[in-house]
Design an enzyme around this catalytic site. Sequence first.
Site, short mmCIF file in Angstrom:
data_model
loop_
_atom_site.label_atom_id
_atom_site.label_comp_id
_atom_site.label_asym_id
_atom_site.label_seq_id
_atom_site.Cartn_x
_atom_site.Cartn_y
_atom_site.Cartn_z
CG HIS A 72 -0.27 -22.03 -34.36
ND1 HIS A 72 0.72 -22.91 -34.72
CD2 HIS A 72 -1.36 -22.41 -35.06
CE1 HIS A 72 0.24 -23.76 -35.62
NE2 HIS A 72 -1.01 -23.47 -35.85
CE1 TYR A 200 11.47 -21.34 -35.97
CE2 TYR A 200 9.53 -21.72 -34.61
CZ TYR A 200 10.19 -21.01 -35.60
OH TYR A 200 9.55 -19.97 -36.23
N PRO A 292 14.29 -16.32 -42.25
CG PRO A 292 13.72 -18.13 -43.60
CD PRO A 292 14.79 -17.12 -43.39
CE LYS A 296 9.05 -11.18 -34.93
NZ LYS A 296 7.81 -11.91 -34.79
CE1 TYR A 384 8.51 -17.83 -33.95
CE2 TYR A 384 6.14 -17.50 -33.84
CZ TYR A 384 7.24 -18.11 -34.41
OH TYR A 384 7.08 -19.00 -35.45
C1 LIG Z 1 11.51 -18.09 -50.55
C2 LIG Z 1 11.00 -17.15 -49.48
C3 LIG Z 1 10.47 -17.69 -48.29
C4 LIG Z 1 10.02 -16.86 -47.29
N1 LIG Z 1 9.52 -17.40 -46.14
C5 LIG Z 1 9.10 -16.59 -45.16
C6 LIG Z 1 8.58 -17.10 -43.96
O1 LIG Z 1 8.49 -18.31 -43.75
N2 LIG Z 1 8.16 -16.22 -42.99
C7 LIG Z 1 8.24 -14.86 -43.19
O2 LIG Z 1 7.82 -14.09 -42.31
N3 LIG Z 1 8.70 -14.35 -44.30
C8 LIG Z 1 9.12 -15.18 -45.29
N4 LIG Z 1 9.60 -14.65 -46.43
C9 LIG Z 1 9.62 -13.20 -46.53
C10 LIG Z 1 8.26 -12.64 -46.96
O3 LIG Z 1 7.72 -13.46 -47.98
C11 LIG Z 1 8.51 -11.23 -47.44
O4 LIG Z 1 8.99 -10.50 -46.34
C12 LIG Z 1 7.28 -10.55 -48.02
O5 LIG Z 1 6.92 -11.14 -49.24
C13 LIG Z 1 7.57 -9.07 -48.25
O6 LIG Z 1 6.54 -8.49 -49.00
P1 LIG Z 1 6.85 -7.30 -50.00
O7 LIG Z 1 5.54 -6.95 -50.60
O8 LIG Z 1 7.60 -6.23 -49.28
O9 LIG Z 1 7.85 -7.89 -51.08
P2 LIG Z 1 7.60 -9.02 -52.19
O10 LIG Z 1 6.65 -10.03 -51.69
O11 LIG Z 1 8.94 -9.44 -52.64
O12 LIG Z 1 6.87 -8.25 -53.36
C14 LIG Z 1 7.54 -7.35 -54.20
C15 LIG Z 1 6.81 -7.27 -55.52
O13 LIG Z 1 7.45 -6.30 -56.35
C16 LIG Z 1 7.60 -6.82 -57.65
N5 LIG Z 1 8.73 -6.14 -58.31
C17 LIG Z 1 10.05 -6.33 -58.09
N6 LIG Z 1 10.79 -5.53 -58.85
C18 LIG Z 1 9.92 -4.80 -59.59
C19 LIG Z 1 10.09 -3.81 -60.56
N7 LIG Z 1 11.30 -3.40 -60.94
N8 LIG Z 1 8.98 -3.28 -61.12
C20 LIG Z 1 7.74 -3.68 -60.75
N9 LIG Z 1 7.53 -4.63 -59.81
C21 LIG Z 1 8.61 -5.18 -59.24
C22 LIG Z 1 7.81 -8.30 -57.45
O14 LIG Z 1 7.50 -9.05 -58.61
C23 LIG Z 1 6.89 -8.59 -56.29
O15 LIG Z 1 5.59 -8.95 -56.73
C24 LIG Z 1 10.08 -15.46 -47.45
C25 LIG Z 1 10.59 -14.92 -48.62
C26 LIG Z 1 11.07 -15.74 -49.63
C27 LIG Z 1 11.64 -15.13 -50.89
#
Ligand SMILES: Cc1cc2nc3c(=O)[nH]c(=O)nc-3n(C[C@H](O)[C@H](O)[C@H](O)COP(=O)(O)OP(=O)(O)OC[C@H]3O[C@@H](n4cnc5c(N)ncnc54)[C@H](O)[C@@H]3O)c2cc1C
Length: 389
Positions: A72, A200, A292, A296, A384
Site C-alpha cells: 500500500h 481513516y 490501533p 503500530k 506511518y
Molecule cells: C483486538 C485487538 C486488535 C488489534 N488490532 C491491531 C491492529 O489493527 N493493528 C496493530 O498494529 N495492532 C493491533 N493489535 C495489537 C497487536 O495484535 C499486538 O501488538 C500483537 O499481537 C503483539 O504481539 P505479542 O506477541 O507481543 O503479544 P500477543 O499477540 O498478545 O501474544 C502473547 C501470547 O502470550 C500468551 N500468554 C499470555 N499470558 C501467558 C502466560 N501466563 N503463560 C503463557 N502464555 C501466555 C497469550 O496467549 C498469547 O498467545 C490488536 C490487538 C488486539 C487485542
Amino acid sequence: MKTQVGIIGSGPSGLLLSQLLDLQGIESVILERQSREHVMGRIRAGVIEQGTADLLRTAQVHARMDREGQPHDGVNIAFNGERYRIDFKGLTGSAVMVYGQTEITRDLFEARDALGGTIIDEAEDVRPHGIDTDSPYLTYRKHGEAHRIDCDFIAGCDGFHGVSRQSIPADVLHTYEKVYPFGWLGVLSQTPPVADELIYAHHARGFALCSMRSATLSRYYVQCPVDEDLADWPDDRFWDELRRRLPDDAAEALVTGPSIEKSIAPLRSFVAEPMRFGRLFLAGDAAHIVPPTGAKGLNLAASDIYYLSRALTAFYKDGQQALLDAYSETCLRRVWKAERFSWWMTTLLHQFPENGAFGARVQLAELDYLVNSKAAMTALAENYIGLPY
Ligand SMILES: Cc1cc2nc3c(=O)[nH]c(=O)nc-3n(C[C@H](O)[C@H](O)[C@H](O)COP(=O)(O)OP(=O)(O)OC[C@H]3O[C@@H](n4cnc5c(N)ncnc54)[C@H](O)[C@@H]3O)c2cc1C
C-alpha cells in the site's frame, strides 16, 4: 528440561524470536497458555511496516507474504465529506504492506515446526523464577504434572495480560497509561474492500476506519462507547452506521455482507519501564500497548524482537553483553515515538465531546492543515511507514 532462552507466549513476538534465534543456532523453548488453534484464530493487526516485512524475510517466513501481501503506497483521510490521499511512496519513497497477523502467525508456526522448534501449548500456571540471578528457570503444569525448564535468559512475550511484567518488582517497574473513553467496534466480512487503500474517517458521529486483509476480506471499524453491548449491533446497524460516517462516494461503493467476526476493542496507551530486569526481557504487548489507530502494535513487537535477537546473538556468538545492557533503553526510544504517533492519530481522528466546541474546531483545523501541507503529510507518512530501527 534445559534450554538457552525460555520464551513465554507464542504470539508474533515469541514465535519470531524463537525463529530468529534458531537461525543463529541458539536454542529456545516456547511456553504458551492457550491451544495453538486459539492463538491462530485471533483476528488482530493487518498493516505491516517495511522494517517488519524485512525482519520476516530475515526470519525466512516471507514466501507467502511476498506472494499474497498487498503493498500500500498511501492512505486516505476523510473529513467534512471529502477524501484526501497521503502518498507515502511519493513523500518518503517507502510504503507499507497489508498482510494479516493471522497469516504471519500461521507462517511462523509452520516455520518453527519445519525446524523442529519446541512449542509447549496449553501450559498452565507458567512462572518465571530467579530472574535476578544467573540461573533463571520457568515452571509450568501440563496435564496435571509439574515441569521445570532451566535457561540462561527468559523472554517475556506474553502480551498485556501475561505473567512476565508482573514478575518485575513493583519498586523497579514504572508504568505510564492513558485509557481512551471509547472503543472500536470491528467487523470482519468476506467482501471486497470499499477502496484499494485504507480510509481513516473523522465524522461528527465518530471515527470510522475502512481496512482490509485481502482483496476479498474487509475489516471495518466504528468508534463506539467502550461498554457497548455487541448484541445491540446486528450487522445491518453496523453497516448503516459505517455508511453514515464515510464520504458519499465510499458509502455508495461499500459492499456489505454477513460479519464473520465482530468484537469491541478498548483503546489504551501503555508503557512499562524498564523492559529488562536481570535476565528477564519484556517484548511486544507485554511491555507496551498502543491504540490501533496508527497500526503500530504488531510493528513495535517486531522491532523489540529485532533488538532482542540481535543482543542475544551478540552474547552467544561474541560473548558481548553491551547490547543486552542497552536493550531496554534502545527499545524504549522507538516505543515512545510510536506511542506519541498513535496517541496523535487517535486524538486527531476521534470524537472527544469532553473537549467541547473549541476542541472540535481545532481538530478540523489540524485536519485541514494536514491535508494541505506537504510537511505535515510527510511527518504522518514517515511515522506511518515506520521509523528506522
Ligand atoms: C483486538 C485487538 C486488535 C488489534 N488490532 C491491531 C491492529 O489493527 N493493528 C496493530 O498494529 N495492532 C493491533 N493489535 C495489537 C497487536 O495484535 C499486538 O501488538 C500483537 O499481537 C503483539 O504481539 P505479542 O506477541 O507481543 O503479544 P500477543 O499477540 O498478545 O501474544 C502473547 C501470547 O502470550 C500468551 N500468554 C499470555 N499470558 C501467558 C502466560 N501466563 N503463560 C503463557 N502464555 C501466555 C497469550 O496467549 C498469547 O498467545 C490488536 C490487538 C488486539 C487485542
